[in-house]
Design a protein around this motif. Structure first.
Motif, short mmCIF file in Angstrom:
data_model
loop_
_atom_site.label_atom_id
_atom_site.label_comp_id
_atom_site.label_asym_id
_atom_site.label_seq_id
_atom_site.Cartn_x
_atom_site.Cartn_y
_atom_site.Cartn_z
N UNK A 1 0.81 -1.22 0.00
CA UNK A 1 0.00 0.00 0.00
C UNK A 1 0.85 1.28 0.00
N UNK A 2 2.16 1.11 -0.07
CA UNK A 2 3.06 2.26 -0.12
C UNK A 2 3.58 2.73 1.22
N UNK A 3 3.06 2.16 2.31
CA UNK A 3 3.54 2.57 3.64
C UNK A 3 4.91 1.95 3.92
N UNK A 4 5.65 2.58 4.82
CA UNK A 4 6.99 2.11 5.17
C UNK A 4 6.89 0.78 5.91
N UNK A 5 7.62 -0.22 5.45
CA UNK A 5 7.61 -1.53 6.10
C UNK A 5 8.36 -1.47 7.43
N UNK A 6 7.84 -2.15 8.43
CA UNK A 6 8.46 -2.18 9.76
C UNK A 6 8.98 -3.57 10.04
N UNK A 7 10.29 -3.66 10.33
CA UNK A 7 10.93 -4.96 10.48
C UNK A 7 10.88 -5.50 11.89
N UNK A 8 10.96 -6.84 12.00
CA UNK A 8 11.07 -7.51 13.30
C UNK A 8 12.10 -8.62 13.21
N UNK A 9 12.77 -8.87 14.31
CA UNK A 9 13.80 -9.91 14.39
C UNK A 9 13.77 -10.47 15.80
N UNK A 10 13.69 -11.80 15.91
CA UNK A 10 13.70 -12.45 17.22
C UNK A 10 14.69 -13.60 17.21
N UNK A 11 15.48 -13.69 18.26
CA UNK A 11 16.43 -14.78 18.44
C UNK A 11 16.17 -15.42 19.80
N UNK A 12 15.85 -16.70 19.78
CA UNK A 12 15.69 -17.48 21.01
C UNK A 12 16.78 -18.54 21.00
N UNK A 13 17.65 -18.51 22.00
CA UNK A 13 18.80 -19.41 22.02
C UNK A 13 18.92 -20.05 23.40
N UNK A 14 19.14 -21.34 23.43
CA UNK A 14 19.34 -21.99 24.72
C UNK A 14 20.56 -21.38 25.41
N UNK A 15 20.40 -21.07 26.68
CA UNK A 15 21.48 -20.38 27.42
C UNK A 15 22.76 -21.21 27.44
N UNK A 16 22.63 -22.54 27.59
CA UNK A 16 23.84 -23.36 27.64
C UNK A 16 24.55 -23.39 26.30
N UNK A 17 23.78 -23.29 25.19
CA UNK A 17 24.40 -23.23 23.86
C UNK A 17 25.15 -21.91 23.71
N UNK A 18 24.52 -20.80 24.13
CA UNK A 18 25.17 -19.50 24.04
C UNK A 18 26.47 -19.49 24.83
N UNK A 19 26.44 -20.06 26.01
CA UNK A 19 27.65 -20.08 26.85
C UNK A 19 28.74 -20.96 26.24
N UNK A 20 28.33 -22.06 25.63
CA UNK A 20 29.30 -22.93 24.97
C UNK A 20 29.90 -22.24 23.74
N UNK A 21 29.03 -21.63 22.91
CA UNK A 21 29.50 -21.00 21.68
C UNK A 21 30.45 -19.84 21.95
N UNK A 22 30.12 -19.04 22.97
CA UNK A 22 30.81 -17.78 23.16
C UNK A 22 31.71 -17.76 24.39
N UNK A 23 31.83 -18.91 25.05
CA UNK A 23 32.75 -19.02 26.17
C UNK A 23 32.34 -18.21 27.38
N UNK A 24 31.05 -18.03 27.59
CA UNK A 24 30.57 -17.23 28.72
C UNK A 24 30.53 -18.06 30.01
N UNK A 25 30.55 -17.32 31.11
CA UNK A 25 30.41 -17.95 32.41
C UNK A 25 28.94 -18.08 32.76
N UNK A 26 28.65 -18.44 34.00
CA UNK A 26 27.26 -18.58 34.43
C UNK A 26 26.63 -17.24 34.82
N UNK A 27 27.38 -16.15 34.72
CA UNK A 27 26.80 -14.83 35.01
C UNK A 27 25.75 -14.51 33.95
#
Length: 561
Positions: free
Chosen positions: A437-463
């Motif tokens: 219709x010519x209106x400006x499109x509005x974007x969305x982005x969602x990331x859901x990641x298991x906390x243990x995977x994030x810590x393993x991938x990025x070397x994070x601690x339990x903080x």
């Protein structure tokens, strides 16, 4: 899903491409895998999410030659001599609703959540179509074949009224199936079937009566340059050209819009755990995983999102040079149209080449969507498509690692790319700058990641993990977006909304404070209290001795005086 990795190692990238070829078969008069001549009169794009659902009945094709698509022939059933003689099979199965006897894969539950947070369970009405004859599979645990009937099912979610005034929804969940290591002369029943390419969606629908034909897949059978053509004897659309989510002989499940303010959910049960990453068309998703028999039950609940579509072609003279550099090469593309006079490239919204083409074609389609529809759908990446780091961090868990969703027209399906130097995730999308219709499109982005995977991938601690989300346009301009970062129940949730397209890069910088380590308690000091000394007198006959000490005692032979 480790078997997928073994298959990749055994057969190489060429085989993997063939295995995934079925994802190209998505549109009416679609023929997968075709090259286009540089002088083709009309060329464009057809990108619409969810078109693969409701498009294929349960079917298997036998491969006469792994490297020759023209030798892949349809089998009437899994005992067909064509499949027995084949050196591999490929096909589709549409899951049915779970029963107590289900063991391989099935749909357990469908529901909605109203604006007050009340959960409204759905109930299945019928399979669509009701009778598909030979295109039906019976569950066979020994070979890992699920029950498969129809192309999906019509569900009712009482009181959840869509834009047509109906409370009916078409639900479909489809797997690709394959036996790539099968030997010629060996029946399908001799080996396990490999399930991959999960695609699941919910569509609000209205039943429109009429005269329709069921979609029947046909094999090559001639010298055409593709291995299958869907729907040569079927009809997928209403007379006005709008799409049906599913069809029967006398009814079209016409797609309508979701009601506002509702979340929708679906649970799948699978006899084996599906590791790796999911992706799709959802907003603010919640993912719950629990054990089920030998596998797991995966529940996804989320809001639908507004997703643009493109359906256009332009004269050869208007094809941008960037498009020519991509298309007029030695590669194959899925398409609608005859491919000679006119073609609309369709390799799916989550194909890397479609991200390139959506951006390269923008001047031709004036950076404006053909239409915009509300959509609720997700897919699972094949295990072998995940990065080595993701495989390493999820191998031992056997569970879903994460879910990436966006309303962009095209996007990369896997987890965001991680830059170790900047400790940032980057994610690329491409989409029209304007809605239909010519209106400006509005974007969305969602990331859901298991906390243990994030810590393993990025070397994070339990903080606690923190994240800063930024959106950068293709011109390098920083985009303003509303962002949410949350960690709960073992999952890290990131969300960005309100940014504009055409092909922005989403950057998520992860960080955390130093882990607070409780100090080791200092042992209590031992306090010594000095005791007073005493002096006593000891006598022996006429002799007297004085003895001094803390506990003085008289020497032997002496008595205390």
């Amino acid at each position: 899903m480790g078997s997928y990795v073994k298959l990749v190692r055994k057969y190489g990238a060429a085989f993997v491409a063939a295995l995934l070829l079925g994802s190209l078969v998505q549109t009416n008069v679609a023929q997968a895998g075709m090259k286009f001549a540089p002088d083709i009169p009309l060329l464009g794009l057809f990108i619409e999410d969810g078109v693969e659902l409701g498009r294929s009945p349960n079917v298997v094709f036998g491969k006469g030659n792994l490297d020759s698509q023209e030798t892949w022939l349809r089998c009437d059933d899994i005992d067909d001599k064509i499949c027995t003689d084949a050196v591999g099979i490929i096909g589709y199965v549409n899951l049915t609703v779970c029963t107590d006897a289900s063991n391989v894969a099935c749909i357990a539950e469908v529901w909605a959540v109203d604006p007050t947070g009340k959960k409204i369970p759905g109930k299945v009405i019928k399979s669509v179509p009701l009778d598909y004859g030979k295109f039906t599979f019976k569950e066979n645990v020994d070979i890992n074949m699920p029950d498969g009937t129809g192309q999906g099912a019509l569900w009712q979610i009482p009181g959840v009224i869509n834009s047509a005034g109906k409370d009916t929804y078409f639900v479909s969940s489809q797997f690709m199936l394959a036996q790539p290591d099968k030997k010629a002369g060996e029946p399908i029943s001799a080996r396990k079937i490999f399930l991959s390419g999960l695609t699941t969606g919910i569509s609000p629908v209205e039943e429109i009566p009429g005269q329709y034909k069921l979609i029947h897949p046909r094999d090559n059978g001639t010298a055409r340059a593709s291995w299958v053509n869907w729907g040569d004897s079927g009809s997928w659309n209403l007379p006005d050209g709008s799409r049906c989510a599913g069809i029967d002989l006398t009814v079209c499940e016409a797609i309508r819009e979701f009601p506002t303010g509702y979340r929708f959910g679906l649970s799948l049960r699978m006899g084996t755990k599906l590791s790796g990453w999911y992706h799709g068309r959802l907003a603010l998703p919640d993912v719950t995983i629990k054990n089920w028999k030998t596998g797991q039950e995966i529940s996804v609940e989320a809001e639908p999102v507004r997703v643009p579509t493109l359906n256009f072609s332009v004269p050869n003279a208007e094809i941008p040079q960037k498009v020519r550099d991509i298309v007029f090469t030695d590669r194959y593309f899925g398409k609608s149209g005859d491919g000679i006079r006119e073609a609309r490239i369709n390799d799916g919204s989550s194909s890397p080449v479609m991200v390139e083409l959506a951006a390269a074609f923008a001047p031709a389609y004036k950076d404006k969507a053909t239409s915009t529809n509300t959509t609720w759908a997700f897919k699972a990446m094949n295990y072998g498509q995940n990065s080595a780091d993701v495989q390493k961090c999820s191998d031992n868990t056997g569970n879903v690692a994460g879910l990436v969703t966006t309303n962009a027209l095209t996007y990369l399906p896997g987890p965001p790319t991680f830059d170790k130097e900047s400790q940032s995730l980057t994610y690329k999308v491409a989409s029209p700058h304007y809605e239909a219709n010519g209106s400006l499109a509005s974007g969305s982005y969602d990331l859901s990641m298991r906390s243990d995977i994030a810590r393993c991938l990025y070397g994070f601690s339990n903080a606690p993990i923190k994240a800063e989300i930024s959106i950068t346009s293709d011109e390098g301009e920083k985009k303003v977006a509303t962002t949410i970062v949350n960690e709960k129940n073992g999952w890290l949730y990131l969300s960005a909304k309100g940014f504009t397209f055409s092909s922005p890069t989403i950057n998520v910088k992860l960080s955390q404070d130093k882990e607070v380590v409780a100090p080791t308690p200092t042992p209590a000091a031992t306090v010594t209290v000095a005791k007073k000394k005493a002096t006593i007198s000891c006598v022996k006959g006429k002799t007297t001795k004085k003895v001094t000490g803390v506990s003085p005692k008289c020497p032997a032979g002496y008595k205390k005086k």
